[in-house]
Design a protein around this motif. Structure first.
Motif, PDB file in Angstrom:
ATOM      1  N   MET A   1       0.848  -1.190   0.000  1.00 56.78           N
ATOM      2  CA  MET A   1       0.000   0.000   0.000  1.00 56.78           C
ATOM      3  C   MET A   1       0.890   1.249   0.000  1.00 56.78           C
ATOM      4  O   MET A   1       1.769   1.395   0.830  1.00 56.78           O
ATOM      5  N   LEU A   2       0.639   2.136  -0.971  1.00 59.32           N
ATOM      6  CA  LEU A   2       1.476   3.315  -1.099  1.00 59.32           C
ATOM      7  C   LEU A   2       1.312   4.242   0.110  1.00 59.32           C
ATOM      8  O   LEU A   2       0.303   4.200   0.805  1.00 59.32           O
ATOM      9  N   TYR A   3       2.318   5.060   0.311  1.00 56.44           N
ATOM     10  CA  TYR A   3       2.304   6.049   1.388  1.00 56.44           C
ATOM     11  C   TYR A   3       2.474   7.392   0.692  1.00 56.44           C
ATOM     12  O   TYR A   3       3.537   7.669   0.128  1.00 56.44           O
ATOM     13  N   GLN A  58      -7.011  12.047  -5.616  1.00 59.44           N
ATOM     14  CA  GLN A  58      -7.838  12.889  -4.756  1.00 59.44           C
ATOM     15  C   GLN A  58      -7.824  12.325  -3.343  1.00 59.44           C
ATOM     16  O   GLN A  58      -8.017  11.123  -3.143  1.00 59.44           O
ATOM     17  N   ARG A  64     -10.019  16.165   0.734  1.00 61.57           N
ATOM     18  CA  ARG A  64     -10.787  16.163  -0.521  1.00 61.57           C
ATOM     19  C   ARG A  64     -10.121  16.970  -1.627  1.00 61.57           C
ATOM     20  O   ARG A  64     -10.741  17.265  -2.654  1.00 61.57           O
ATOM     21  N   GLN A  65      -8.865  17.286  -1.444  1.00 66.12           N
ATOM     22  CA  GLN A  65      -8.178  18.035  -2.492  1.00 66.12           C
ATOM     23  C   GLN A  65      -7.615  17.084  -3.550  1.00 66.12           C
ATOM     24  O   GLN A  65      -7.149  15.989  -3.234  1.00 66.12           O
ATOM     25  N   TRP A  66      -7.693  17.513  -4.798  1.00 68.75           N
ATOM     26  CA  TRP A  66      -6.996  16.829  -5.877  1.00 68.75           C
ATOM     27  C   TRP A  66      -5.542  17.264  -5.828  1.00 68.75           C
ATOM     28  O   TRP A  66      -5.259  18.450  -5.686  1.00 68.75           O
ATOM     29  N   HIS A  76       6.784   2.016  -8.145  1.00 70.43           N
ATOM     30  CA  HIS A  76       5.881   2.676  -7.193  1.00 70.43           C
ATOM     31  C   HIS A  76       6.564   3.739  -6.350  1.00 70.43           C
ATOM     32  O   HIS A  76       5.953   4.287  -5.441  1.00 70.43           O
ATOM     33  N   ALA A  84      -2.752  21.172  -6.338  1.00 70.82           N
ATOM     34  CA  ALA A  84      -3.367  21.257  -7.660  1.00 70.82           C
ATOM     35  C   ALA A  84      -2.842  22.454  -8.463  1.00 70.82           C
ATOM     36  O   ALA A  84      -2.592  22.343  -9.662  1.00 70.82           O
TER      37      ALA A  84
ATOM     38  N   TYR B 167      -3.680  -1.202  12.763  1.00 70.31           N
ATOM     39  CA  TYR B 167      -2.687  -0.410  12.031  1.00 70.31           C
ATOM     40  C   TYR B 167      -1.667   0.127  13.013  1.00 70.31           C
ATOM     41  O   TYR B 167      -2.027   0.584  14.083  1.00 70.31           O
ATOM     42  N   TYR B 169       2.383   2.186  13.397  1.00 73.00           N
ATOM     43  CA  TYR B 169       3.496   2.930  12.808  1.00 73.00           C
ATOM     44  C   TYR B 169       4.663   2.792  13.769  1.00 73.00           C
ATOM     45  O   TYR B 169       4.468   2.794  14.976  1.00 73.00           O
ATOM     46  N   ASP B 250       4.727  -2.229  -0.685  1.00 70.46           N
ATOM     47  CA  ASP B 250       5.307  -0.947  -1.073  1.00 70.46           C
ATOM     48  C   ASP B 250       5.396   0.027   0.091  1.00 70.46           C
ATOM     49  O   ASP B 250       4.559   0.039   0.973  1.00 70.46           O
ATOM     50  N   HIS B 251       6.395   0.865   0.010  1.00 66.65           N
ATOM     51  CA  HIS B 251       6.587   1.979   0.942  1.00 66.65           C
ATOM     52  C   HIS B 251       6.630   1.502   2.399  1.00 66.65           C
ATOM     53  O   HIS B 251       5.990   2.069   3.277  1.00 66.65           O
ATOM     54  N   MET B 253       5.414  -0.955   4.003  1.00 67.78           N
ATOM     55  CA  MET B 253       4.207  -1.458   4.678  1.00 67.78           C
ATOM     56  C   MET B 253       4.368  -2.964   4.804  1.00 67.78           C
ATOM     57  O   MET B 253       4.558  -3.661   3.805  1.00 67.78           O
ATOM     58  N   TYR B 278      -1.180  -4.189  10.120  1.00 63.30           N
ATOM     59  CA  TYR B 278      -0.596  -3.447   9.007  1.00 63.30           C
ATOM     60  C   TYR B 278       0.394  -2.467   9.618  1.00 63.30           C
ATOM     61  O   TYR B 278      -0.003  -1.565  10.351  1.00 63.30           O
ATOM     62  N   ARG B 280       3.460   0.246   9.217  1.00 59.03           N
ATOM     63  CA  ARG B 280       4.256   1.142   8.368  1.00 59.03           C
ATOM     64  C   ARG B 280       5.501   1.484   9.179  1.00 59.03           C
ATOM     65  O   ARG B 280       5.420   2.110  10.225  1.00 59.03           O
ATOM     66  N   LYS B 449      15.923  -2.055  -1.909  1.00 54.15           N
ATOM     67  CA  LYS B 449      15.084  -1.135  -2.674  1.00 54.15           C
ATOM     68  C   LYS B 449      14.362  -0.184  -1.719  1.00 54.15           C
ATOM     69  O   LYS B 449      14.245   0.997  -1.959  1.00 54.15           O
ATOM     70  N   SER B 737     -17.008  14.357  -6.287  1.00 48.26           N
ATOM     71  CA  SER B 737     -15.616  14.312  -6.764  1.00 48.26           C
ATOM     72  C   SER B 737     -15.483  14.965  -8.134  1.00 48.26           C
ATOM     73  O   SER B 737     -14.491  15.642  -8.422  1.00 48.26           O
ATOM     74  N   GLU B 740     -15.545  18.683  -7.711  1.00 51.24           N
ATOM     75  CA  GLU B 740     -14.279  19.114  -7.107  1.00 51.24           C
ATOM     76  C   GLU B 740     -13.144  19.064  -8.129  1.00 51.24           C
ATOM     77  O   GLU B 740     -12.269  19.927  -8.142  1.00 51.24           O
ATOM     78  N   TYR B 741     -13.176  18.068  -8.986  1.00 58.32           N
ATOM     79  CA  TYR B 741     -12.157  17.934 -10.032  1.00 58.32           C
ATOM     80  C   TYR B 741     -12.132  19.183 -10.910  1.00 58.32           C
ATOM     81  O   TYR B 741     -11.086  19.788 -11.130  1.00 58.32           O
ATOM     82  N   GLN B 744     -11.153  22.407  -8.823  1.00 53.29           N
ATOM     83  CA  GLN B 744      -9.773  22.499  -8.335  1.00 53.29           C
ATOM     84  C   GLN B 744      -8.745  22.453  -9.455  1.00 53.29           C
ATOM     85  O   GLN B 744      -7.693  23.076  -9.358  1.00 53.29           O
ATOM     86  N   LEU B 745      -9.040  21.703 -10.505  1.00 55.72           N
ATOM     87  CA  LEU B 745      -7.999  21.471 -11.515  1.00 55.72           C
ATOM     88  C   LEU B 745      -8.254  22.158 -12.849  1.00 55.72           C
ATOM     89  O   LEU B 745      -7.319  22.627 -13.485  1.00 55.72           O
TER      90      LEU B 745
END
Ligand SMILES: [Zn+2]
Lengths: 89, 998
Positions: A1-3, A58, A64-66, A76, A84, B167, B169, B250-251, B253, B278, B280, B449, B737, B740-741, B744-745
């Protein structure tokens, strides 16, 4: 899971985010004549890069910010994240 | 029953506490602190199962996670669990276990005919034999394989055990509590780092529990106990036993499975069975140690053949002798340590060493104890079927090619040591590029890595002295970077015996004229001959050899077989091992219960359940609920013996003739504020929004950029710069969403804010010809007449003291209103509506009646807006502005979207006016046409029209515009129905829309 380092909230786990695709895609301006090719490139055509990729996420379960994330699609690894409206140099 | 193989004292089990257990129906005793394996061995039980393919008798090979054979079906507290390693399962009072892979019994197994009849399932057997004829697969091959193979039976009952997720850390996560893990944990903890130390076994200490060493002025075991005791007192340290880190993701975890209750007869109240962590970690230290590897020889799978380290562990930890006439077969000094332990307990072992003249302190000690040592000797084959009875041994030439004369040696177990394989699984999972270390004939971690460091035996360091030095240093330096503290630790002196170089020997050649099976992978029954076949047939890549032969593909992931397999391939291919390379290690390192992975997310807990503020009222009034997204909505309100069909018909009819009320709280609601709100709506919706006056609502359709309808709903202008948007229940989150897209963008210059208010407002739709009369009574001080509140009008009102929003909008096609109050007043609103509505014969209606009402009106919903339709398809092209631009507009020019015969919504009525058309049915011209019958369209929604009292459906069909009046067939092969139908307008009731404006 990415961080992922949300530029607004800090380091958060991937499950707080939703993926939004290639961040380099620019929507054609409104009320402008757009060719079929330009429109297809905007709606459908993606490079599917292997390697460094600037993409949108997002922070749906957070601020809730993109945001923009520079990530290696093969390893990864996340290099940088941006708000944004931040220019990516 | 006496424990004939338990020594009188010694070991770490609690001899004060006897535990009774059953294996294959027979009763035995063991002690607290035993594993099922040690308790069985104490009772002289060596035969525990049958092998996967050939059903050969199998016993114990290891003493822990590396065990390939001793897999049992466990029975505990009325539940059963398959695929349990007897070497890991702790004994508890009343434990019951059975052998797997054997039918009808472990002693007489029909599958073993495979072995004698020389069907001999060679490599690729499954691919070759079971491919043809195809029809045989389901009827003959699969049932046969299913009966003959498998690692136990999954329970078909609901699992009543509870599993938790957690979870965490930390600064340093340390896998393994052997000398390396303890040293680095201690150093890091002293620097104030947040440390998690995980040990998969019940006891901490790793190799220090069995090795004969001194650290400082204590035995290794006592030193370990001291360190653990101190770590446990430190608030920055979390130390966990029975906890296996099985995945490195990844990262940094990592995921760890903690067995909370498996060692108890039943799970304690409020405790989980397992807990999945889990974690981290900023830094990961892998101190997972090493696993002894076997030497390959004939019949090396016979019960009684086991790793020499396992024999030592059974003796030192459990006080159990695996045999009374042991033969130790070794290519290095580790075998001598086992032999010495036997000798110390009064048992005379024989040592066969493949080396000619090794010299070391350990060997000297063995010689001094008078142990019988034969140099340049090998075991050619084990003899005995269900248990080792003797061994065929022979001397071997210096080039390891020629065997001397075969002699037979009586023995009851063969303890084998082929040197050590570092456990590099976690490092490999993290992406570490492993490298081959020639001196130890094994792979070790190379370039990291992620933030991971491998230490001790897992890194190919096999002396205690160097392990302690490097581990203290790594723990200290990594933590110093994080905490900026530098606590000085004196690294203790170590007393250990020095070893000599191991022999690069791993497989005993076959003697002339003999064809013994020599197994590489014990769990999957892969023998040397299988690898030879695979290579002969052209398989080269180690990944292909693995899949063709199933080498290393069993649940033990080749912990004891991988390197010997690689050695064989490299020898035949005449390549060096690193050129062959190893297969990729993937999580999990060891099998993990599905229950632990699922955690608490079972049944109704698999997603949140949202309830409207009026939920309790619905429950009390016999509502039958249906899942709508994550919401629970009343489907209908049951009266007496009514079924769904009868109740929904009654409810819908009452709306058409009197008045009904429906809970519409679940609709998505988005509050939109800011000076550019109208501009945003104008870009998001297909129709025009710039001129909507305050106090008016408008229906809108929004598209995705590809032109497909995304959602529909009404938006109301509450005040100058304030709008209230509604979305469908299902799309609420996506629409937010989406907005918001763009804000914001894409168009950050627009000054607008959006926020979800779905849960802030409770909603009630009041629909039917008498709805205005009811509304007037609810709001006596407001003018709700057709002039005061016209169609698509909006006003605010006072509902018995609660501030209410009143919208004149309709989904049912009747004169209708929607009232919203703050959620806390939802119940008040609901009860008042029903109370005041009594004189108008009001009835609540559920989603089924709601559907009926909208279907016969031809109003589209989720079943038409299914992610495949454009506005035209839904007869909504009138809402598509030609003047302004909006999201997705350019896509509507696509040729498929503008085609003359483009699909479009129609109504469908069965010719007999009786037969309901199943949703999903296909519309076809000729019901007898050859398959595949060309499909003209599909039924998207069906109801029983209460207006006309006959079935009515909506369909999306090709060239729908020109199909009105056509007689076709609706076919549902699924329901086995062919129904003659007529195509009619989708606006079946009140096509001019007069009622909503009345
Ligand atoms: Zn954030």
């Amino acid at each position: 899971m990415l961080y992922i380092n949300c530029p607004h909230c800090g380091m958060r786990s991937q499950n707080e985010f939703s993926y939004g695709g290639d961040a380099s895609v620019k929507r054609p301006e409104l009320n402008k004549e757009v060719s079929d090719q330009e429109w297809d490139d905007f709606v459908y055509n993606r490079k599917s890069l292997r390697g460094k990729h600037l993409e949108l996420w997002q922070h749906i379960s957070g601020c809730r910010q993109w945001i923009k994330v520079e990530r290696d699609t093969a390893t990864h690894e996340i290099f940088r994240t941006f708000k944004a409206d931040e220019e990516v140099a | 029953m006496t424990q004939a193989f338990r020594i009188n004292n010694g070991g770490l089990v609690n001899r004060e506490k006897k535990l009774s257990f059953k294996f294959n129906g027979k009763s035995y005793f063991g002690y607290e602190g035993d594993t099922l394996a040690s308790a069985l061995l104490a009772n002289g039980v060596h035969l525990v199962g049958r092998s996967f393919k050939y059903h050969r008798p199998r016993g114990f090979f290891g003493a822990g996670v590396d065990e390939p054979y001793a897999i049992v079906q466990l029975y505990r507290n009325g539940e059963t669990e398959p695929n349990i390693k007897a070497t890991e399962q702790e004994l508890f009072e009343g434990l019951e276990a059975k052998s797997v892979n054997c039918w009808p019994s472990v002693n007489f197994d029909i599958g073993a005919i495979n072995n004698f009849l020389k069907i001999f399932l060679p490599a690729g057997f499954y691919y070759k034999t079971f491919m043809w004829p195809k029809s045989f697969w389901y009827r003959i091959y699969e049932p046969f394989i299913r009966k003959a193979a498998g690692l136990g039976v999954a329970s078909t009952k609901h699992d009543n055990e509870r599993y938790e997720h957690k979870y965490e850390y930390c600064d340093l996560l340390i896998a393994g509590s052997g000398p390396s893990g303890l040293s680095s944990a201690y150093a890091a903890a002293k620097n104030g780092a947040k440390v998690i130390l995980a040990e998969d076994k019940p006891r901490f200490g790793g190799s220090l529990l069995t090795s004969d060493v001194n650290i400082g002025n204590q035995s290794g075991k006592d030193w370990a106990e001291g360190i653990i005791a101190e770590l446990k007192t430190m608030p920055n340290v979390l130390i966990k036993n029975r906890s296996q880190i099985f995945g490195y993701y990844d990262h940094n975890m990592l995921v760890m499975s903690e067995k909370v209750s498996d060692h108890l007869p039943s799970t304690k109240k409020y405790h989980p069975n397992k807990r999945l962590w889990y974690i981290r970690a900023k830094e990961v230290l892998i101190s997972s140690g090493s696993i002894e590897r076997p030497i390959v020889f004939g019949n090396n799978d016979t019960p009684g053949v086991m790793l020499s380290s396992a024999a030592k562990e059974y003796l030192k930890v459990y006080g159990v002798l695996v045999g009374r006439k042991p033969l130790v077969f070794t290519n290095n000094d580790s075998g001598y340590e086992t032999a010495i332990e036997f000798k110390k307990h009064g048992v005379d072992p024989v040592v066969l060493d493949t080396r000619k003249n090794p010299v070391s302190e350990i060997i000297d000690e063995a010689k001094n104890l008078g142990i019988n040592i034969k140099n340049s000797y090998v075991v050619v084959a084990a003899q005995g079927y269900k248990k080792v009875k003797s061994a065929d041994i022979a001397s071997i030439s210096e080039d390891k090619k020629q065997l001397g004369e075969i002699e037979n040696l009586q023995c009851d177990c063969i303890c084998v040591s082929g040197f050590w394989t570092p456990t590099i699984h976690l490092a490999s999972q993290s992406g570490n590029k492993t490298k081959f270390k020639e001196e130890i004939d094994a792979f070790v971690p190379g370039v990291s890595k992620q933030n991971e460091t491998t230490l001790g035996a897992a890194n190919g360091v096999f002396t205690l002295d160097e392990t302690l030095k490097t581990s203290f240093k790594a723990g200290s330096e990594l933590s110093k970077k994080l905490t900026e503290k530098d606590y000085e630790i004196a690294i203790p002196n170590v007393v250990e015996k020095k070893s000599s170089q191991h022999d690069k020997f791993w497989c005993v050649p076959l003697p002339k004229g003999k064809n013994y099976k020599r197994f590489l992978d014990f769990q999957n029954d892969v023998a040397v001959s299988d690898i030879e076949i695979a290579l002969r047939e052209g398989y080269r890549s180690i990944e292909h050899v693995k899949r063709y032969t199933t080498l290393g593909m069993a649940t033990d992931q080749g912990k004891t077989s991988n390197l010997n397999g690689l050695q064989l391939v490299s020898e035949i291919e005449n390549k060096v091992v690193p050129a062959v390379g190893h297969t990729t290690f993937r999580p999990p390192y060891t099998p993990v219960s599905i229950g632990a992975i699922v955690g608490r997310e079972v049944g109704k807990h698999s997603k949140p359940t949202r309830k409207s503020p009026m939920h309790e009222w619905h429950e009390k009034n016999n509502a039958v609920f249906v899942d709508a997204g994550v919401w629970l909505r009343p489907r209908y309100y049951k009266r007496g013996d009514e079924n769904l069909f009868e109740a929904s018909k009654r409810e819908a009819k009452n709306v058409r003739s009197n008045v009904g009320v429906c809970d519409v709280t679940t609709l998505g609601k988005i509050d939109i504020k800011g000076p550019d709100s109208a501009e945003l709506l104008n870009r998001v919706y297909t129709n025009a929004w710039l001129k909507l006056p305050v106090g008016k609502a408008r229906y809108g359709v929004m598209l995705r950029e590809d032109g497909i309808v995304m959602d529909d709903g009404t938006t109301t202008r509450i005040s100058e710069n304030h709008y209230h948007m509604t979305t469908t229940t299902a799309q609420a989150a996506n629409v937010l969403s989406h907005l918001e897209y763009y804000l914001q963008l894409v168009w950050p210059e627009l000054n607008v804010n959006v926020v979800s208010t779905t849960e802030q407002w409770a909603g009630a739709a009041i629909a039917g010809p008498k709805s205005r009369d009811l509304l007037q009574k609810l709001f006596p001080n407001s003018d709700v007449s057709n002039e005061g509140l016209p169609f698509m009008g909006y006003m605010e009102g006072d509902l018995f003291g609660a501030k209410a929003r009143i919208f004149r909008i309709s989904f049912s096609g009747e004169l209708a209103y929607e009232v919203n109050v703050e959620s806390d007043y939802g119940n008040l609103m609901w009860e008042k509506i029903l109370e005041v509505g009594e004189e108008f014969n009001i009835q609540p209606y559920g989603t089924e009646a709601l559907s009926t009402l909208r279907i016969e009106m031809g109003h589209v919903a989720g079943s038409e807006l299914d992610g495949r339709t454009i506005p035209y398809d839904n007869a909504l092209e009138g809402l598509v502005s030609k003047k302004k631009d909006f999201i997705g507009k350019r896509s509507l020019q696509r040729s498929a979207f503008t085609a003359e015969d483009r699909q479009r919504i129609v109504g469908v009525v069965p010719l007999d006016k009786q037969t309901s058309i199943p949703e999903g049915s296909h519309l076809v011209k000729d019901d007898k046409a050859q398959l595949p019958n060309p499909k003209l369209g599909h039924i998207s929604a069906s109801c029983w029209s209460v207006e006309y009292d006959n079935p009515f459906s909506l369909a999306i069909m090709k060239d729908g515009k020109n199909m009105i009046g056509q007689k076709l067939f609706a076919m549902s092969p699924l329901k086995n129905k062919v129904i003659p139908v007529e195509i009619v307008s989708s606006h079946y009731v009140d096509p001019k829309g007069e009622r909503v404006r009345s």
